[in-house]
Motif scaffolding. Sequence first.
Motif, PDB file in Angstrom:
ATOM      1  N   VAL A   1      18.081  -4.155  24.363  1.00  0.00           N
ATOM      2  CA  VAL A   1      17.876  -3.885  25.784  1.00  0.00           C
ATOM      3  C   VAL A   1      16.466  -3.337  25.997  1.00  0.00           C
ATOM      4  CG1 VAL A   1      18.658  -2.579  27.804  1.00  0.00           C
ATOM      5  CG2 VAL A   1      20.332  -3.412  26.132  1.00  0.00           C
ATOM      6  N   VAL A   2      15.740  -3.911  26.948  1.00  0.00           N
ATOM      7  CA  VAL A   2      14.428  -3.413  27.352  1.00  0.00           C
ATOM      8  C   VAL A   2      14.523  -3.036  28.820  1.00  0.00           C
ATOM      9  CG1 VAL A   2      11.973  -3.943  27.598  1.00  0.00           C
ATOM     10  CG2 VAL A   2      13.279  -4.942  25.703  1.00  0.00           C
ATOM     11  N   HIS A   3      14.038  -1.869  29.176  1.00  0.00           N
ATOM     12  CA  HIS A   3      14.187  -1.432  30.566  1.00  0.00           C
ATOM     13  C   HIS A   3      12.882  -0.898  31.135  1.00  0.00           C
ATOM     14  CE1 HIS A   3      13.923   2.960  30.096  1.00  0.00           C
ATOM     15  NE2 HIS A   3      14.393   2.723  28.881  1.00  0.00           N
ATOM     16  N   GLY A   4      12.751  -1.052  32.421  1.00  0.00           N
ATOM     17  CA  GLY A   4      11.725  -0.358  33.199  1.00  0.00           C
ATOM     18  C   GLY A   4      12.415   0.756  33.971  1.00  0.00           C
TER      19      GLY A   4
ATOM     20  N   VAL B 190       4.255  10.872  34.749  1.00  0.00           N
ATOM     21  CA  VAL B 190       5.555  10.780  35.412  1.00  0.00           C
ATOM     22  C   VAL B 190       6.311   9.549  34.919  1.00  0.00           C
ATOM     23  CG1 VAL B 190       6.740  10.548  37.638  1.00  0.00           C
ATOM     24  CG2 VAL B 190       4.685  11.979  37.455  1.00  0.00           C
ATOM     25  N   VAL B 191       5.607   8.434  34.790  1.00  0.00           N
ATOM     26  CA  VAL B 191       6.228   7.202  34.300  1.00  0.00           C
ATOM     27  C   VAL B 191       6.846   7.425  32.925  1.00  0.00           C
ATOM     28  CG1 VAL B 191       5.730   4.856  33.455  1.00  0.00           C
ATOM     29  CG2 VAL B 191       4.765   5.631  35.630  1.00  0.00           C
ATOM     30  N   ARG B 192       6.102   8.052  32.056  1.00  0.00           N
ATOM     31  CA  ARG B 192       6.576   8.307  30.692  1.00  0.00           C
ATOM     32  C   ARG B 192       7.818   9.198  30.703  1.00  0.00           C
ATOM     33  NH1 ARG B 192       2.437  11.020  26.361  1.00  0.00           N
ATOM     34  NH2 ARG B 192       3.143   9.998  24.427  1.00  0.00           N
ATOM     35  N   MET B 193       7.770  10.235  31.526  1.00  0.00           N
ATOM     36  CA  MET B 193       8.888  11.171  31.616  1.00  0.00           C
ATOM     37  C   MET B 193      10.146  10.478  32.144  1.00  0.00           C
ATOM     38  SD  MET B 193       9.134  14.540  34.059  1.00  0.00           S
ATOM     39  CE  MET B 193       9.007  13.498  35.534  1.00  0.00           C
ATOM     40  N   VAL B 194       9.991   9.667  33.185  1.00  0.00           N
ATOM     41  CA  VAL B 194      11.144   9.012  33.802  1.00  0.00           C
ATOM     42  C   VAL B 194      11.741   7.966  32.871  1.00  0.00           C
ATOM     43  CG1 VAL B 194      11.862   7.482  35.680  1.00  0.00           C
ATOM     44  CG2 VAL B 194      10.391   9.436  36.168  1.00  0.00           C
ATOM     45  N   LEU B 195      10.888   7.117  32.279  1.00  0.00           N
ATOM     46  CA  LEU B 195      11.405   6.045  31.434  1.00  0.00           C
ATOM     47  C   LEU B 195      12.085   6.581  30.180  1.00  0.00           C
ATOM     48  CD1 LEU B 195       8.598   3.313  31.615  1.00  0.00           C
ATOM     49  CD2 LEU B 195      10.732   3.436  32.894  1.00  0.00           C
ATOM     50  N   ALA B 196      11.391   7.437  29.456  1.00  0.00           N
ATOM     51  CA  ALA B 196      11.922   7.917  28.172  1.00  0.00           C
ATOM     52  C   ALA B 196      12.923   9.053  28.326  1.00  0.00           C
ATOM     53  CB  ALA B 196      10.774   8.355  27.269  1.00  0.00           C
TER      54      ALA B 196
ATOM     55  N   LEU C  32      19.087  -3.034  14.273  1.00  0.00           N
ATOM     56  CA  LEU C  32      20.006  -4.170  14.365  1.00  0.00           C
ATOM     57  C   LEU C  32      20.756  -4.367  13.048  1.00  0.00           C
ATOM     58  CD1 LEU C  32      17.752  -6.722  16.304  1.00  0.00           C
ATOM     59  CD2 LEU C  32      19.787  -5.564  17.192  1.00  0.00           C
ATOM     60  N   ALA C  33      20.042  -4.227  11.941  1.00  0.00           N
ATOM     61  CA  ALA C  33      20.671  -4.388  10.627  1.00  0.00           C
ATOM     62  C   ALA C  33      21.727  -3.321  10.375  1.00  0.00           C
ATOM     63  CB  ALA C  33      19.611  -4.348   9.528  1.00  0.00           C
ATOM     64  N   ASP C  34      21.562  -2.175  11.035  1.00  0.00           N
ATOM     65  CA  ASP C  34      22.507  -1.071  10.896  1.00  0.00           C
ATOM     66  C   ASP C  34      23.640  -1.158  11.910  1.00  0.00           C
ATOM     67  OD1 ASP C  34      23.305   1.347   9.596  1.00  0.00           O
ATOM     68  OD2 ASP C  34      22.545   2.504  11.307  1.00  0.00           O
ATOM     69  N   GLY C  35      23.677  -2.262  12.667  1.00  0.00           N
ATOM     70  CA  GLY C  35      24.751  -2.439  13.640  1.00  0.00           C
ATOM     71  C   GLY C  35      24.576  -1.647  14.920  1.00  0.00           C
ATOM     72  N   ARG C  36      23.336  -1.302  15.255  1.00  0.00           N
ATOM     73  CA  ARG C  36      23.069  -0.524  16.474  1.00  0.00           C
ATOM     74  C   ARG C  36      22.519  -1.417  17.582  1.00  0.00           C
ATOM     75  NH1 ARG C  36      25.890   3.907  14.718  1.00  0.00           N
ATOM     76  NH2 ARG C  36      25.205   4.398  12.586  1.00  0.00           N
ATOM     77  N   ILE C  37      22.474  -0.848  18.787  1.00  0.00           N
ATOM     78  CA  ILE C  37      21.912  -1.534  19.946  1.00  0.00           C
ATOM     79  C   ILE C  37      20.624  -0.808  20.333  1.00  0.00           C
ATOM     80  CG2 ILE C  37      22.246  -2.199  22.360  1.00  0.00           C
ATOM     81  CD1 ILE C  37      25.285  -2.114  21.823  1.00  0.00           C
ATOM     82  N   PRO C  38      19.454  -1.362  20.046  1.00  0.00           N
ATOM     83  CA  PRO C  38      18.203  -0.713  20.432  1.00  0.00           C
ATOM     84  C   PRO C  38      18.015  -0.763  21.949  1.00  0.00           C
ATOM     85  CG  PRO C  38      17.854  -2.350  18.694  1.00  0.00           C
ATOM     86  CD  PRO C  38      19.214  -2.580  19.249  1.00  0.00           C
ATOM     87  N   VAL C  39      17.559   0.367  22.510  1.00  0.00           N
ATOM     88  CA  VAL C  39      17.253   0.455  23.941  1.00  0.00           C
ATOM     89  C   VAL C  39      15.792   0.877  24.042  1.00  0.00           C
ATOM     90  CG1 VAL C  39      17.804   1.564  26.127  1.00  0.00           C
ATOM     91  CG2 VAL C  39      19.639   1.062  24.495  1.00  0.00           C
ATOM     92  N   VAL C  40      14.941  -0.014  24.512  1.00  0.00           N
ATOM     93  CA  VAL C  40      13.494   0.176  24.427  1.00  0.00           C
ATOM     94  C   VAL C  40      12.898   0.433  25.801  1.00  0.00           C
ATOM     95  CG1 VAL C  40      11.330  -0.801  23.577  1.00  0.00           C
ATOM     96  CG2 VAL C  40      13.500  -1.466  22.490  1.00  0.00           C
ATOM     97  N   SER C  41      12.182   1.554  25.941  1.00  0.00           N
ATOM     98  CA  SER C  41      11.437   1.847  27.167  1.00  0.00           C
ATOM     99  C   SER C  41      10.088   1.150  27.110  1.00  0.00           C
ATOM    100  CB  SER C  41      11.215   3.356  27.314  1.00  0.00           C
ATOM    101  OG  SER C  41      12.439   4.055  27.327  1.00  0.00           O
ATOM    102  N   SER C  42       9.665   0.585  28.248  1.00  0.00           N
ATOM    103  CA  SER C  42       8.454  -0.254  28.264  1.00  0.00           C
ATOM    104  C   SER C  42       7.172   0.570  28.387  1.00  0.00           C
ATOM    105  CB  SER C  42       8.536  -1.269  29.405  1.00  0.00           C
ATOM    106  OG  SER C  42       8.726  -0.612  30.645  1.00  0.00           O
ATOM    107  N   ILE C  43       6.937   1.361  27.350  1.00  0.00           N
ATOM    108  CA  ILE C  43       5.699   2.136  27.213  1.00  0.00           C
ATOM    109  C   ILE C  43       5.064   1.703  25.893  1.00  0.00           C
ATOM    110  CG2 ILE C  43       4.680   4.447  27.059  1.00  0.00           C
ATOM    111  CD1 ILE C  43       7.374   5.480  28.225  1.00  0.00           C
ATOM    112  N   ALA C  44       3.750   1.573  25.870  1.00  0.00           N
ATOM    113  CA  ALA C  44       3.068   1.139  24.655  1.00  0.00           C
ATOM    114  C   ALA C  44       2.011   2.146  24.236  1.00  0.00           C
ATOM    115  CB  ALA C  44       2.410  -0.233  24.877  1.00  0.00           C
TER     116      ALA C  44
END
Length: 310
Positions: free
Chosen positions: A65-68, A100-106, A169-181
Amino acid sequence: MTTTRKHTALPKAQILVEALPWLTRHRGKTVVIKFGGNAMVDEELKAAFAQDVVFLHHAGLRPVVVHGGGPQISRALEPHGIVSEFKAGLRVTTEDAMDVVRMVLAGQVQRELVGLLNRHGPLAVGLTGEDAHTLTATRHRPEIDGEPVDIGRVGEITEIDTGAIEALLADGRIPVVSSIARSQDDHHVYNVNADTAAAALAAALGAETLMVLTDVEGLYEDWPNSDEVISRLTASQLEKLLPELSSGMVPKMEGCLHAVRGGVTTARVIDGRVQHSILLEIFTDEGIGTMVVPDETPDTDEAPDAQGES
């Protein structure tokens, strides 16, 4: 009473049988889902989204999952006196706004989403593009009327390290990624459009499918003159349409184009306002939304894709 129970159960069995070819086809495949739009703010839609993602996981797929967080960011900026401004479909992100963006997303959106998924078991793990150098970016300067414009700390992805996601993924988890680079050039970070980030990750992960949830039914044939949705189009057909699209749809459809040209089998824009739209798209004969496919799709004997396409 027994007869009544049989009649009640039969439609459920038919639904499960209809899903069988797609369960067989997608098992073990990575699916990247961009979570956004109204599905992020409506409580029932959020709960249904979490159920869909967990269902995919238990059906043998590998969802990422990738979210904004557009609505939440806009609300959080108001008390700071920062006006939300968009250019070329992207949020103008000043240095102050980036904090603020970083705080809200993560700290807000990701935490809530991880919590919703983990109601169903110890499955979801949150990370941002900063973590383990998952996403690296430089400053993005989009062009408007042929001229580059400065929209602040908005990043263009230059490098992706999928190691952390692959390990989860190999560990059977669902990664949830915030769109910050992370920044390639300094010690700061960049706000990356979530549609763009999801597409880049889908290509880097060799995903089977990219799914982009949005607040429309799909890509319209002739908006606003018609609400007829294009159910399927090739990368070249989409490329020709891009200059005619509304600014908000451009990052989504550019992301779909990037994904299929980067090796992703299908990219889909689906209506996140419809409960369980993800399951409807992947596991039913009808399918919903708009599907983008590569220009050349070899004939196979596999199950047809959602929306009845082979």
